[in-house]
Design a protein around this motif. Structure first.
Motif, PDB file in Angstrom:
ATOM      1  N   VAL A   1       0.849  -1.207   0.000  1.00 21.35           N
ATOM      2  CA  VAL A   1       0.000   0.000   0.000  1.00 21.35           C
ATOM      3  C   VAL A   1       0.875   1.245   0.000  1.00 21.35           C
ATOM      4  O   VAL A   1       0.657   2.183  -0.775  1.00 21.35           O
ATOM      5  CB  VAL A   1      -0.925  -0.004   1.236  1.00 21.35           C
ATOM      6  CG1 VAL A   1      -1.738   1.289   1.283  1.00 21.35           C
ATOM      7  CG2 VAL A   1      -1.842  -1.213   1.216  1.00 21.35           C
ATOM      8  N   ALA A   2       1.885   1.257   0.892  1.00 17.78           N
ATOM      9  CA  ALA A   2       2.797   2.404   0.951  1.00 17.78           C
ATOM     10  C   ALA A   2       3.530   2.593  -0.364  1.00 17.78           C
ATOM     11  O   ALA A   2       3.702   3.718  -0.844  1.00 17.78           O
ATOM     12  CB  ALA A   2       3.791   2.207   2.095  1.00 17.78           C
ATOM     13  N   ALA A   3       3.964   1.488  -0.968  1.00 23.98           N
ATOM     14  CA  ALA A   3       4.697   1.565  -2.243  1.00 23.98           C
ATOM     15  C   ALA A   3       3.841   2.202  -3.323  1.00 23.98           C
ATOM     16  O   ALA A   3       4.336   2.993  -4.146  1.00 23.98           O
ATOM     17  CB  ALA A   3       5.149   0.173  -2.664  1.00 23.98           C
ATOM     18  N   SER A   4       2.556   1.883  -3.328  1.00 25.57           N
ATOM     19  CA  SER A   4       1.657   2.448  -4.335  1.00 25.57           C
ATOM     20  C   SER A   4       1.558   3.966  -4.193  1.00 25.57           C
ATOM     21  O   SER A   4       1.627   4.709  -5.180  1.00 25.57           O
ATOM     22  CB  SER A   4       0.267   1.811  -4.197  1.00 25.57           C
ATOM     23  OG  SER A   4      -0.649   2.396  -5.089  1.00 25.57           O
ATOM     24  N   TYR A   5       1.416   4.430  -2.942  1.00 29.72           N
ATOM     25  CA  TYR A   5       1.315   5.876  -2.718  1.00 29.72           C
ATOM     26  C   TYR A   5       2.650   6.583  -2.979  1.00 29.72           C
ATOM     27  O   TYR A   5       2.680   7.735  -3.413  1.00 29.72           O
ATOM     28  CB  TYR A   5       0.850   6.150  -1.288  1.00 29.72           C
ATOM     29  CG  TYR A   5      -0.639   5.929  -1.104  1.00 29.72           C
ATOM     30  CD1 TYR A   5      -1.567   6.826  -1.628  1.00 29.72           C
ATOM     31  CD2 TYR A   5      -1.118   4.819  -0.412  1.00 29.72           C
ATOM     32  CE1 TYR A   5      -2.926   6.627  -1.468  1.00 29.72           C
ATOM     33  CE2 TYR A   5      -2.474   4.601  -0.247  1.00 29.72           C
ATOM     34  CZ  TYR A   5      -3.374   5.510  -0.784  1.00 29.72           C
ATOM     35  OH  TYR A   5      -4.732   5.302  -0.639  1.00 29.72           O
ATOM     36  N   ILE A   6       3.744   5.893  -2.695  1.00 30.59           N
ATOM     37  CA  ILE A   6       5.065   6.483  -2.970  1.00 30.59           C
ATOM     38  C   ILE A   6       5.232   6.701  -4.470  1.00 30.59           C
ATOM     39  O   ILE A   6       5.730   7.747  -4.915  1.00 30.59           O
ATOM     40  CB  ILE A   6       6.185   5.574  -2.426  1.00 30.59           C
ATOM     41  CG1 ILE A   6       6.181   5.610  -0.893  1.00 30.59           C
ATOM     42  CG2 ILE A   6       7.550   6.018  -2.960  1.00 30.59           C
ATOM     43  CD1 ILE A   6       7.085   4.578  -0.243  1.00 30.59           C
ATOM     44  N   LYS A   7       4.787   5.736  -5.276  1.00 21.47           N
ATOM     45  CA  LYS A   7       4.891   5.886  -6.728  1.00 21.47           C
ATOM     46  C   LYS A   7       3.985   7.008  -7.237  1.00 21.47           C
ATOM     47  O   LYS A   7       4.334   7.725  -8.182  1.00 21.47           O
ATOM     48  CB  LYS A   7       4.554   4.561  -7.416  1.00 21.47           C
ATOM     49  CG  LYS A   7       5.650   3.517  -7.256  1.00 21.47           C
ATOM     50  CD  LYS A   7       5.561   2.438  -8.326  1.00 21.47           C
ATOM     51  CE  LYS A   7       6.796   1.551  -8.278  1.00 21.47           C
ATOM     52  NZ  LYS A   7       6.837   0.598  -9.403  1.00 21.47           N
TER      53      LYS A   7
ATOM     54  N   VAL B   1      12.818  -0.175   0.270  1.00 27.94           N
ATOM     55  CA  VAL B   1      13.998   0.600  -0.128  1.00 27.94           C
ATOM     56  C   VAL B   1      13.631   1.349  -1.402  1.00 27.94           C
ATOM     57  O   VAL B   1      13.326   0.735  -2.431  1.00 27.94           O
ATOM     58  CB  VAL B   1      15.225  -0.297  -0.369  1.00 27.94           C
ATOM     59  CG1 VAL B   1      16.405   0.554  -0.843  1.00 27.94           C
ATOM     60  CG2 VAL B   1      15.599  -1.051   0.902  1.00 27.94           C
ATOM     61  N   VAL B   2      13.614   2.662  -1.319  1.00 25.47           N
ATOM     62  CA  VAL B   2      13.218   3.495  -2.450  1.00 25.47           C
ATOM     63  C   VAL B   2      14.480   4.107  -3.056  1.00 25.47           C
ATOM     64  O   VAL B   2      15.201   4.855  -2.388  1.00 25.47           O
ATOM     65  CB  VAL B   2      12.248   4.607  -2.008  1.00 25.47           C
ATOM     66  CG1 VAL B   2      11.811   5.425  -3.223  1.00 25.47           C
ATOM     67  CG2 VAL B   2      11.049   4.018  -1.291  1.00 25.47           C
ATOM     68  N   HIS B   3      14.732   3.803  -4.312  1.00 27.91           N
ATOM     69  CA  HIS B   3      15.919   4.314  -4.991  1.00 27.91           C
ATOM     70  C   HIS B   3      15.590   5.664  -5.618  1.00 27.91           C
ATOM     71  O   HIS B   3      15.054   5.747  -6.733  1.00 27.91           O
ATOM     72  CB  HIS B   3      16.390   3.311  -6.059  1.00 27.91           C
ATOM     73  CG  HIS B   3      16.886   2.025  -5.469  1.00 27.91           C
ATOM     74  ND1 HIS B   3      18.212   1.791  -5.189  1.00 27.91           N
ATOM     75  CD2 HIS B   3      16.206   0.898  -5.075  1.00 27.91           C
ATOM     76  CE1 HIS B   3      18.346   0.580  -4.666  1.00 27.91           C
ATOM     77  NE2 HIS B   3      17.148   0.021  -4.586  1.00 27.91           N
ATOM     78  N   CYS B   4      15.863   6.699  -4.868  1.00 25.70           N
ATOM     79  CA  CYS B   4      15.587   8.056  -5.325  1.00 25.70           C
ATOM     80  C   CYS B   4      16.509   9.010  -4.586  1.00 25.70           C
ATOM     81  O   CYS B   4      17.228   8.617  -3.668  1.00 25.70           O
ATOM     82  CB  CYS B   4      14.121   8.434  -5.090  1.00 25.70           C
ATOM     83  SG  CYS B   4      13.701   8.598  -3.343  1.00 25.70           S
ATOM     84  N   ASP B   5      16.476  10.267  -4.951  1.00 27.57           N
ATOM     85  CA  ASP B   5      17.263  11.275  -4.262  1.00 27.57           C
ATOM     86  C   ASP B   5      16.677  11.506  -2.866  1.00 27.57           C
ATOM     87  O   ASP B   5      15.452  11.589  -2.709  1.00 27.57           O
ATOM     88  CB  ASP B   5      17.259  12.576  -5.075  1.00 27.57           C
ATOM     89  CG  ASP B   5      18.205  13.613  -4.505  1.00 27.57           C
ATOM     90  OD1 ASP B   5      17.815  14.275  -3.528  1.00 27.57           O
ATOM     91  OD2 ASP B   5      19.331  13.735  -5.009  1.00 27.57           O
ATOM     92  N   VAL B   6      17.543  11.637  -1.849  1.00 25.96           N
ATOM     93  CA  VAL B   6      17.040  11.834  -0.479  1.00 25.96           C
ATOM     94  C   VAL B   6      16.261  13.142  -0.342  1.00 25.96           C
ATOM     95  O   VAL B   6      15.461  13.304   0.576  1.00 25.96           O
ATOM     96  CB  VAL B   6      18.200  11.800   0.546  1.00 25.96           C
ATOM     97  CG1 VAL B   6      18.832  10.431   0.592  1.00 25.96           C
ATOM     98  CG2 VAL B   6      19.234  12.870   0.245  1.00 25.96           C
ATOM     99  N   GLY B   7      16.475  14.070  -1.259  1.00 27.06           N
ATOM    100  CA  GLY B   7      15.765  15.339  -1.209  1.00 27.06           C
ATOM    101  C   GLY B   7      14.274  15.201  -1.462  1.00 27.06           C
ATOM    102  O   GLY B   7      13.502  16.128  -1.195  1.00 27.06           O
TER     103      GLY B   7
END
Length: 349
Positions: A13-19, A39-45
């Motif tokens: 569920v969290a992954a869906s909202y993160i996308k 683990v989300v591969h993105c800029d920490v900003g």
């Protein structure tokens, strides 16, 4: 890279909202099979863009990823030290998942010593300026630093330590009798509540002749509830837990014994005053009292003659009569609320 923690089972569920918030980013769901992790591969900003997703419990901006090896982790100390600039104190929070030839404590001690040498910062486990998170997931280690203010803390300097108040309270409870099954059940709930608040003592106090076997069931329930809660507290608290003493005495004699100059006697009864009407006097009296003695009824109320010995007779919930097993939580919560933002509380020692 961001390491995300969720409640177990809420990862997808969290992954869906993160996308939805970040677009088509790469997300590792349940890395190495561990629930509650992403683990989300993105800029920490981009951290701010997902902070309002309620399914997310914690966000750790990952500064370093390395092999889950103690020497490898220690080799990243200089990189982590850069994140501690401007801080006076820090703490290391290590969570280890999987089997390794080192413990979380090893990481805390060894990495902590190295960071102290590199930065001059001192360790403060309770209220650090920065918190270094070492999240070990199988063969991988993720290290990040967050501001100490972001940590959700149970114990903070501005909070009043409720144990200082509850540790002065003797709760005098009339036993719940007449039905042995109910006596056992209600007794268990009362024992659990008394232990949960870690009050000074619980006094089981009949005011007349009672059936010994019914009283036996009630006391057995109190004991059972107390022990159940005590075991939970031992596991949950890092501090030492005090087991609440339990006594049996005639209620009239308790009133006589506790009627001392620096004690505060309180009776809970529907005929009493609202707590808001006596709050100022109540707070002052409780702050300076050596002991706070609360009398509570059961299927019948506290004998009226005891009212004359009481400093306060309080109706905690006007027009509502709450259940016997709710008396301790309701009363103690009400008394604690009186001390919020009150200068008198500083006199409780």
């Amino acid at each position: 890279m961001l390491l995300i923690k969720t409640q177990r089972g809420m990862e997808y569920v969290a992954a869906s909202y993160i996308k939805d918030a970040l677009g088509d980013v790469e997300i590792e769901i349940r890395p190495s099979g561990y629930l509650g992790l992403l683990v989300v591969h993105c800029d920490v900003g981009l951290k701010e863009k997902i902070e309002e997703i309620p399914e997310i419990e914690t966000i750790v901006p990952v500064k370093v990823e390395c092999e889950a090896n103690l020497n490898e982790i220690l080799s990243k100390a200089e990189i982590i030290a850069e994140e501690l600039k401007g801080a006076k104190t820090f703490a290391i929070r290590t969570k280890r998942r999987g089997k390794h030839d080192f413990s979380s404590l090893d990481v805390n001690l060894d990495l902590g010593d190295k960071l102290r040498e590199l930065t001059g910062c001192e360790v403060d486990l309770n209220f650090p300026d920065r918190a270094v998170y070492v999240e070990i997931i199988g063969k991988r280690a993720f290290i990040g630093v967050i501001d100490g203010a972001e940590e959700r803390k149970k114990y903070t300097p501005e909070k009043f330590d409720s144990r200082k108040l509850f540790g002065k309270i003797s709760f005098v409870q009339m036993p719940y009798l007449e039905d042995t099954r109910a006596a056992l059940e209600i007794g268990e709930r009362i024992g659990r509540a008394a232990q949960a608040f870690e009050i000074k003592e619980l006094v089981i106090a009949p005011h007349e002749y009672v059936n010994a076997f019914e009283l036996e069931y009630f006391i057995k329930g109190v004991r059972r509830g107390q022990l159940a809660r005590y075991k939970v507290q031992e596991k949950a608290y890092a501090r030492e837990v005090r087991k609440v003493p339990v006594f049996v005495r005639d209620m009239y004699q308790v009133a006589r014994d506790k009627r001392r100059r620096r004690n505060a006697l309180i009776v809970t009864d529907p005929t009493g005053k609202q707590i808001s009407d006596v709050r100022e006097d109540l707070v002052r009296r409780l702050a300076y009292a050596d002991e706070i003695v609360v009398f509570a009824g059961s299927r019948t109320g506290v004998p009226k003659g005891i009212f004359r010995l009481a400093d306060f007779v309080i109706d905690l919930t006007p027009y509502i009569t709450f259940a016997t097993e709710q008396t301790i939580p309701v009363t103690l919560s009400a008394l604690l609320t009186c001390f919020e933002d009150d200068e008198e509380r500083t006199f409780i020692s």
